[in-house]
Design a protein around this motif. Structure first.
Motif, PDB file in Angstrom:
ATOM      1  N   SER A 160      21.368  41.827 -10.481  1.00  0.00           N
ATOM      2  CA  SER A 160      21.623  43.240 -10.794  1.00  0.00           C
ATOM      3  C   SER A 160      21.445  43.526 -12.277  1.00  0.00           C
ATOM      4  O   SER A 160      21.070  44.632 -12.668  1.00  0.00           O
ATOM      5  N   GLY A 161      21.730  42.516 -13.127  1.00  0.00           N
ATOM      6  CA  GLY A 161      21.596  42.703 -14.568  1.00  0.00           C
ATOM      7  C   GLY A 161      20.176  43.007 -14.972  1.00  0.00           C
ATOM      8  O   GLY A 161      19.916  43.865 -15.825  1.00  0.00           O
ATOM      9  N   ASN A 162      19.220  42.309 -14.334  1.00  0.00           N
ATOM     10  CA  ASN A 162      17.797  42.522 -14.630  1.00  0.00           C
ATOM     11  C   ASN A 162      17.126  43.461 -13.634  1.00  0.00           C
ATOM     12  O   ASN A 162      15.906  43.660 -13.675  1.00  0.00           O
ATOM     13  N   LEU A 183      19.134  51.098  -3.952  1.00  0.00           N
ATOM     14  CA  LEU A 183      19.402  49.769  -3.395  1.00  0.00           C
ATOM     15  C   LEU A 183      20.670  49.175  -3.992  1.00  0.00           C
ATOM     16  O   LEU A 183      21.451  48.526  -3.293  1.00  0.00           O
ATOM     17  N   LYS A 184      20.882  49.384  -5.286  1.00  0.00           N
ATOM     18  CA  LYS A 184      22.071  48.843  -5.937  1.00  0.00           C
ATOM     19  C   LYS A 184      23.339  49.457  -5.345  1.00  0.00           C
ATOM     20  O   LYS A 184      24.336  48.765  -5.146  1.00  0.00           O
ATOM     21  N   LYS A 185      23.275  50.740  -5.030  1.00  0.00           N
ATOM     22  CA  LYS A 185      24.429  51.410  -4.408  1.00  0.00           C
ATOM     23  C   LYS A 185      24.703  50.824  -3.026  1.00  0.00           C
ATOM     24  O   LYS A 185      25.845  50.520  -2.678  1.00  0.00           O
ATOM     25  N   SER A 186      23.649  50.656  -2.238  1.00  0.00           N
ATOM     26  CA  SER A 186      23.798  50.092  -0.892  1.00  0.00           C
ATOM     27  C   SER A 186      24.274  48.647  -0.946  1.00  0.00           C
ATOM     28  O   SER A 186      25.089  48.217  -0.122  1.00  0.00           O
ATOM     29  N   LEU A 187      23.770  47.892  -1.918  1.00  0.00           N
ATOM     30  CA  LEU A 187      24.174  46.499  -2.101  1.00  0.00           C
ATOM     31  C   LEU A 187      25.663  46.401  -2.409  1.00  0.00           C
ATOM     32  O   LEU A 187      26.390  45.623  -1.769  1.00  0.00           O
TER      33      LEU A 187
END
Length: 296
Positions: A160-162, A183-187
């Motif tokens: 997630s950092g990169n 995608l980050k929200k769903s993850l």
């Protein structure tokens, strides 16, 4: 040379997946069974092209598709090439063989509207499974990864950092795909439900069943088929159609073919070009709207 030695060669040296090796082995054994039944021998080394042609004719008579027959013959051809390599065979009986003609298989992608309907309206996220299912659909569409690649994703493959995902593709080839905001929200939502599972057995894997075990390919297919069968009239609703949609929609929006090739993990541009036919309608629209002579 045994079929087992060939299987080990594919698995260990060629780095083929177990699934692929099983398919190759099954095709060769199928031909061996034909030899036993019709020629009273199980020795593949003794088969000439005339015998192989008899096998192909039998497969045709059984109404097996030309595509499947070509795959079976290709497996046998790979085996004979292996025997040449190990000097067990002096000449490949399939050297002059030409594959049967196969009609082009047109596979339509899901429309952007169908994707929006499934991702925004079809899944009420209330528990672990609905959060996982939504994330699976969004991940497949946002990255274009293969079903087996999704199944084998590990927690530490997500950076997630990169803002990227590490994917292990065919022949253990790694590639990195951008992690977009949705995608980050769903993850994060999925991980919140995941950590509350009563038991987690395969803890290093990203996608789990409700019993804490690594997810499997058939379940991924059932998830995609369930939601898209309700939202789409297409006869085939599979993870591969989502991959197809990813590539087609990117190309429709002007993405470079080479970029799409890298994202999909294709080794050749020819493999990616099969997706361009779906973009022709969109290209016609752009051409009609943009070309100055069309306004006269």
């Amino acid at each position: 040379m045994s079929i087992k030695a060939f299987s080990e060669y594919l698995l260990l040296e060629k780095k083929y997946s177990e699934h692929t090796v099983m398919a190759y082995t099954r095709d060769i054994i199928n031909f061996q069974e034909f030899l036993i039944q019709h020629h009273d021998t199980e020795h593949l080394l003794n088969a000439n092209y005339s015998v192989i042609r008899q096998w192909i004719v039998e497969l045709v008579d059984k109404n097996i598709s030309n595509r499947s027959i070509n795959r079976k013959v290709s497996s046998l051809n790979s085996y004979y090439k292996f025997l040449l390599k190990t000097e067990e065979l002096e000449s490949n009986p399939l050297k002059q063989h030409k594959a049967l003609k196969v009609g082009k298989k047109l596979q339509l992608p899901f429309s952007e509207q169908e994707l929006k309907l499934v991702l925004e309206n079809s899944i009420e996220i209330i528990d672990f499974e609905t959060a996982r299912n939504h994330f699976i659909i969004e991940l497949l569409y946002a990255t274009g990864i293969r079903r087996i690649e999704l199944v084998n994703l590990k927690l530490n493959d997500i950076n997630s950092g990169n803002d990227q995902i590490k994917v292990l593709g065919k022949r253990n080839k790694e590639r990195y795909i951008p992690l977009i905001n949705s995608l980050k929200k769903s993850l994060n939502r999925y991980l919140e439900f995941r950590k509350d599972l009563p038991e987690i057995i395969d803890g290093d894997m990203l996608f789990l069943t409700k019993n804490g075990l690594k997810i499997y390919e058939k379940l991924v297919y059932r998830i995609i088929n369930k939601y898209f069968s309700e939202a789409s009239s297409k006869s085939k609703c599979s993870p591969h159609v989502l991959r197809h949609s990813f590539a087609t929609h990117l190309l429709n929006k002007g993405a470079d073919l080479n970029t799409v090739k890298e994202l999909l993990g294709h080794t050749s541009l020819a493999a990616t070009q099969v997706y361009t036919h779906s973009s022709i309608t969109e290209l016609k629209k752009v051409h009609a709207n943009a070309h100055p002579r069309n306004r006269e």
